[in-house]
Scaffold this motif. Structure first.
Motif, PDB file in Angstrom:
ATOM      1  N   THR A 128       6.321  -1.354   8.014  1.00 25.47           N
ATOM      2  CA  THR A 128       5.367  -1.017   9.079  1.00 25.47           C
ATOM      3  C   THR A 128       3.980  -0.746   8.525  1.00 25.47           C
ATOM      4  O   THR A 128       2.975  -1.198   9.088  1.00 25.47           O
ATOM      5  CB  THR A 128       5.869   0.204   9.869  1.00 25.47           C
ATOM      6  OG1 THR A 128       7.204  -0.031  10.308  1.00 25.47           O
ATOM      7  CG2 THR A 128       4.981   0.467  11.074  1.00 25.47           C
ATOM      8  N   VAL A 129       3.917   0.003   7.416  1.00 24.84           N
ATOM      9  CA  VAL A 129       2.620   0.309   6.807  1.00 24.84           C
ATOM     10  C   VAL A 129       1.925  -0.974   6.374  1.00 24.84           C
ATOM     11  O   VAL A 129       0.727  -1.176   6.645  1.00 24.84           O
ATOM     12  CB  VAL A 129       2.787   1.271   5.615  1.00 24.84           C
ATOM     13  CG1 VAL A 129       1.471   1.426   4.849  1.00 24.84           C
ATOM     14  CG2 VAL A 129       3.281   2.627   6.096  1.00 24.84           C
ATOM     15  N   LEU A 130       2.669  -1.867   5.729  1.00 21.73           N
ATOM     16  CA  LEU A 130       2.094  -3.141   5.278  1.00 21.73           C
ATOM     17  C   LEU A 130       1.673  -3.987   6.470  1.00 21.73           C
ATOM     18  O   LEU A 130       0.599  -4.603   6.472  1.00 21.73           O
ATOM     19  CB  LEU A 130       3.122  -3.889   4.415  1.00 21.73           C
ATOM     20  CG  LEU A 130       2.651  -5.208   3.780  1.00 21.73           C
ATOM     21  CD1 LEU A 130       1.418  -4.976   2.910  1.00 21.73           C
ATOM     22  CD2 LEU A 130       3.775  -5.836   2.964  1.00 21.73           C
ATOM     23  N   TRP A 131       2.486  -4.008   7.493  1.00 26.00           N
ATOM     24  CA  TRP A 131       2.186  -4.791   8.711  1.00 26.00           C
ATOM     25  C   TRP A 131       0.888  -4.318   9.361  1.00 26.00           C
ATOM     26  O   TRP A 131       0.029  -5.119   9.717  1.00 26.00           O
ATOM     27  CB  TRP A 131       3.352  -4.655   9.674  1.00 26.00           C
ATOM     28  CG  TRP A 131       3.301  -5.574  10.861  1.00 26.00           C
ATOM     29  CD1 TRP A 131       2.629  -5.370  12.031  1.00 26.00           C
ATOM     30  CD2 TRP A 131       3.945  -6.847  10.994  1.00 26.00           C
ATOM     31  NE1 TRP A 131       2.825  -6.422  12.883  1.00 26.00           N
ATOM     32  CE2 TRP A 131       3.632  -7.348  12.286  1.00 26.00           C
ATOM     33  CE3 TRP A 131       4.772  -7.599  10.172  1.00 26.00           C
ATOM     34  CZ2 TRP A 131       4.111  -8.571  12.755  1.00 26.00           C
ATOM     35  CZ3 TRP A 131       5.256  -8.816  10.632  1.00 26.00           C
ATOM     36  CH2 TRP A 131       4.916  -9.293  11.913  1.00 26.00           C
ATOM     37  N   ILE A 132       0.756  -2.990   9.488  1.00 25.34           N
ATOM     38  CA  ILE A 132      -0.444  -2.427  10.109  1.00 25.34           C
ATOM     39  C   ILE A 132      -1.679  -2.648   9.240  1.00 25.34           C
ATOM     40  O   ILE A 132      -2.739  -3.033   9.724  1.00 25.34           O
ATOM     41  CB  ILE A 132      -0.244  -0.925  10.395  1.00 25.34           C
ATOM     42  CG1 ILE A 132       0.796  -0.743  11.511  1.00 25.34           C
ATOM     43  CG2 ILE A 132      -1.562  -0.248  10.782  1.00 25.34           C
ATOM     44  CD1 ILE A 132       1.187   0.703  11.768  1.00 25.34           C
ATOM     45  N   ASN A 133      -1.518  -2.427   7.926  1.00 20.91           N
ATOM     46  CA  ASN A 133      -2.658  -2.591   7.021  1.00 20.91           C
ATOM     47  C   ASN A 133      -3.143  -4.039   6.971  1.00 20.91           C
ATOM     48  O   ASN A 133      -4.346  -4.302   6.905  1.00 20.91           O
ATOM     49  CB  ASN A 133      -2.300  -2.111   5.617  1.00 20.91           C
ATOM     50  CG  ASN A 133      -2.179  -0.591   5.547  1.00 20.91           C
ATOM     51  OD1 ASN A 133      -2.693   0.114   6.420  1.00 20.91           O
ATOM     52  ND2 ASN A 133      -1.496  -0.095   4.542  1.00 20.91           N
ATOM     53  N   GLU A 134      -2.208  -4.972   6.995  1.00 19.26           N
ATOM     54  CA  GLU A 134      -2.601  -6.384   6.954  1.00 19.26           C
ATOM     55  C   GLU A 134      -3.230  -6.825   8.263  1.00 19.26           C
ATOM     56  O   GLU A 134      -4.036  -7.753   8.287  1.00 19.26           O
ATOM     57  CB  GLU A 134      -1.390  -7.257   6.626  1.00 19.26           C
ATOM     58  CG  GLU A 134      -0.958  -7.154   5.172  1.00 19.26           C
ATOM     59  CD  GLU A 134       0.124  -8.159   4.815  1.00 19.26           C
ATOM     60  OE1 GLU A 134       0.707  -8.767   5.756  1.00 19.26           O
ATOM     61  OE2 GLU A 134       0.405  -8.328   3.620  1.00 19.26           O
ATOM     62  N   SER A 135      -2.866  -6.140   9.356  1.00 16.21           N
ATOM     63  CA  SER A 135      -3.505  -6.446  10.635  1.00 16.21           C
ATOM     64  C   SER A 135      -4.962  -6.001  10.618  1.00 16.21           C
ATOM     65  O   SER A 135      -5.810  -6.577  11.303  1.00 16.21           O
ATOM     66  CB  SER A 135      -2.772  -5.755  11.787  1.00 16.21           C
ATOM     67  OG  SER A 135      -1.440  -6.234  11.892  1.00 16.21           O
ATOM     68  N   GLY A 136      -5.225  -4.948   9.831  1.00 13.04           N
ATOM     69  CA  GLY A 136      -6.593  -4.467   9.692  1.00 13.04           C
ATOM     70  C   GLY A 136      -7.095  -3.649  10.863  1.00 13.04           C
ATOM     71  O   GLY A 136      -8.244  -3.245  10.914  1.00 13.04           O
ATOM     72  N   ARG A 137      -6.229  -3.414  11.853  1.00 16.59           N
ATOM     73  CA  ARG A 137      -6.701  -2.663  13.013  1.00 16.59           C
ATOM     74  C   ARG A 137      -5.504  -2.144  13.808  1.00 16.59           C
ATOM     75  O   ARG A 137      -4.399  -2.649  13.691  1.00 16.59           O
ATOM     76  CB  ARG A 137      -7.557  -3.526  13.942  1.00 16.59           C
ATOM     77  CG  ARG A 137      -6.823  -4.721  14.534  1.00 16.59           C
ATOM     78  CD  ARG A 137      -7.758  -5.644  15.305  1.00 16.59           C
ATOM     79  NE  ARG A 137      -7.059  -6.803  15.843  1.00 16.59           N
ATOM     80  CZ  ARG A 137      -6.455  -6.836  17.027  1.00 16.59           C
ATOM     81  NH1 ARG A 137      -6.445  -5.767  17.784  1.00 16.59           N
ATOM     82  NH2 ARG A 137      -5.849  -7.928  17.456  1.00 16.59           N
ATOM     83  N   ASN A 138      -5.750  -1.122  14.583  1.00 16.02           N
ATOM     84  CA  ASN A 138      -4.795  -0.653  15.582  1.00 16.02           C
ATOM     85  C   ASN A 138      -5.602  -0.343  16.831  1.00 16.02           C
ATOM     86  O   ASN A 138      -6.486   0.497  16.818  1.00 16.02           O
ATOM     87  CB  ASN A 138      -4.053   0.608  15.109  1.00 16.02           C
ATOM     88  CG  ASN A 138      -3.017   1.073  16.119  1.00 16.02           C
ATOM     89  OD1 ASN A 138      -3.362   1.642  17.144  1.00 16.02           O
ATOM     90  ND2 ASN A 138      -1.759   0.807  15.840  1.00 16.02           N
ATOM     91  N   ASN A 139      -5.320  -1.069  17.885  1.00 17.80           N
ATOM     92  CA  ASN A 139      -6.165  -0.993  19.078  1.00 17.80           C
ATOM     93  C   ASN A 139      -6.205   0.394  19.712  1.00 17.80           C
ATOM     94  O   ASN A 139      -7.125   0.715  20.445  1.00 17.80           O
ATOM     95  CB  ASN A 139      -5.686  -2.013  20.122  1.00 17.80           C
ATOM     96  CG  ASN A 139      -5.967  -3.442  19.683  1.00 17.80           C
ATOM     97  OD1 ASN A 139      -6.879  -3.673  18.899  1.00 17.80           O
ATOM     98  ND2 ASN A 139      -5.196  -4.370  20.191  1.00 17.80           N
ATOM     99  N   PHE A 140      -5.192   1.210  19.445  1.00 18.36           N
ATOM    100  CA  PHE A 140      -5.094   2.485  20.142  1.00 18.36           C
ATOM    101  C   PHE A 140      -5.384   3.692  19.256  1.00 18.36           C
ATOM    102  O   PHE A 140      -5.671   4.769  19.745  1.00 18.36           O
ATOM    103  CB  PHE A 140      -3.703   2.630  20.763  1.00 18.36           C
ATOM    104  CG  PHE A 140      -3.336   1.487  21.676  1.00 18.36           C
ATOM    105  CD1 PHE A 140      -3.920   1.382  22.928  1.00 18.36           C
ATOM    106  CD2 PHE A 140      -2.436   0.519  21.283  1.00 18.36           C
ATOM    107  CE1 PHE A 140      -3.597   0.335  23.772  1.00 18.36           C
ATOM    108  CE2 PHE A 140      -2.112  -0.537  22.123  1.00 18.36           C
ATOM    109  CZ  PHE A 140      -2.690  -0.626  23.369  1.00 18.36           C
TER     110      PHE A 140
END
Length: 367
Positions: free
Chosen positions: A293-305
């Motif tokens: 999850t951490v890698l997934w979020i970091n690679e996305s570079g953003r969290n809309n909320f």
């Protein structure tokens, strides 16, 4: 009634309008505060002040009023409940908090023809209690009476439709239409009762799930929105994993009591059917869920909320479950069953490839 009396009442109405508006605002706010604990079972609380034209017609039609205060529904309130038995719960609260004019109040659930389903509501004529009425800010409104109607949402829907069709009197419709009204009224009354029973059965089911979770007897508890909600609330492991993700991503962990139906679909279509299976794999893949999850979020570079909920642990568990399949074509077939906002073959290929790549990277990080 003389025109003089009618004009006097209408003049009094004009002179009292500001006071009536104050009464409407005060009582509506009071109703909202009093019924807050029942909020989950209350659909709406509405209010209105009778228009001058409507008042004039009522005075002429009834021919019995001498003063404005003789008219009990100048200001009216309506409490619409989701379930029929909530009507009685609301009634008890109102009886304890207002002065009820019993002579002019009526429980139409008992008084009306049983075929008049839509009008089977409880009508209270009330005024402020003595304690509230003595408060300085309530001095001008303490003598006014007002009407509070309480009915279920199905009763309300029926009444609104029947009224709009112009058949408020039971003898108004042509006989064939009248018969259809009666048949439909019976169906809706059964539906009203059944919704209440469904709610009670859901509460009983939630109690059984809670008991199974507390006793760690999860293998027979099937996945659904109620069992997942109870599991998230009562299983410490779910929050521990989610909190670890929050700490590593700096995203706030939101204490959200709701569960999205999408989460159920993710779990189901990734191969889970019981809560026991989910708990087993949360324990087995705990560290991998966090790293994934951490890698997934970091690679996305953003969290809309800017936040996550405890559902994140379950959603990413479903992705790991897919990654364990090991080949993109089979993962894609599963993904097509997920509630995803993508639809092209290329998008599914990219998502499957990303799931496999992320899983491979977290495995390499353990070497």
């Amino acid at each position: 009634m003389t025109d003089n009396v009618q004009n006097n009442i209408l003049n009094e109405y004009d002179n009292s309008l500001t006071t009536l508006q104050k009464l409407e605002k005060k009582v509506k706010e009071l109703l909202q505060d009093l019924l807050e604990p029942n909020k989950a079972n209350i659909h709406t609380i509405s209010s209105r002040i009778k228009s001058k034209d409507s008042l004039s017609k009522k005075i002429e039609r009834k021919n019995k009023y001498s003063y404005l205060r003789d008219i009990t529904d100048i200001v009216g309130f309506r409490v619409i409940t989701l379930f029929s038995d909530t009507v009685d719960e609301v009634a008890k609260i109102l009886e304890s908090q207002f002065k009820i004019d019993e002579q002019n109040s009526i429980d139409k659930r008992k008084a009306l023809d049983p075929n008049r389903f839509g009008y089977m509501s409880l009508h209270y004529v009330a005024s402020l209690s003595d304690i509230r009425g003595q408060l300085p800010e309530n001095y001008l409104i303490s003598d006014f009476r007002f009407e509070i109607q309480i009915r279920s949402i199905l009763q309300h829907t029926w009444a609104e439709i029947e009224h709009d069709l112009g058949y408020k009197s039971k003898n108004s419709p042509p006989q064939p239409i009248q018969r259809r009204f009666y048949r439909l009224a019976g169906v809706l009354e059964v539906a009203d009762e059944e919704f209440k029973n469904i709610r009670n059965d859901i509460e009983e089911y939630k109690s059984q799930v809670e008991d199974s979770i507390n006793k760690n007897n999860l293998n027979k508890v099937r996945i659904d929105i109620e069992s997942i909600k109870e599991f998230i609330q009562r299983e410490p492991l779910v929050k521990q994993i989610s909190q670890a993700i929050s700490n590593k991503t700096k995203l706030r962990l939101l204490e959200n009591q709701n569960v999205e139906s999408d989460t159920i679909e993710y779990l189901f279509h990734s191969g889970y059917s019981t809560i026991g299976e989910i708990k087993r794999d949360l324990e087995k893949y705990r560290d991998k869920i966090i790293k994934f999850t951490v890698l997934w979020i970091n690679e996305s570079g953003r969290n809309n909320f800017g936040f996550i909920t405890c559902e994140v642990a379950l959603i990413r568990l479903s992705y790991i479950k897919l990654a364990l399949i090991g080949n993109a074509p089979d993962i894609i077939e599963r993904l097509k069953l997920f509630p995803l906002y993508i639809g092209t073959e290329e998008q599914f290929k990219q998502l499957a490839a990303r799931i496999l790549k992320t899983y491979e990277e977290i495995n390499l990080s353990n070497l």
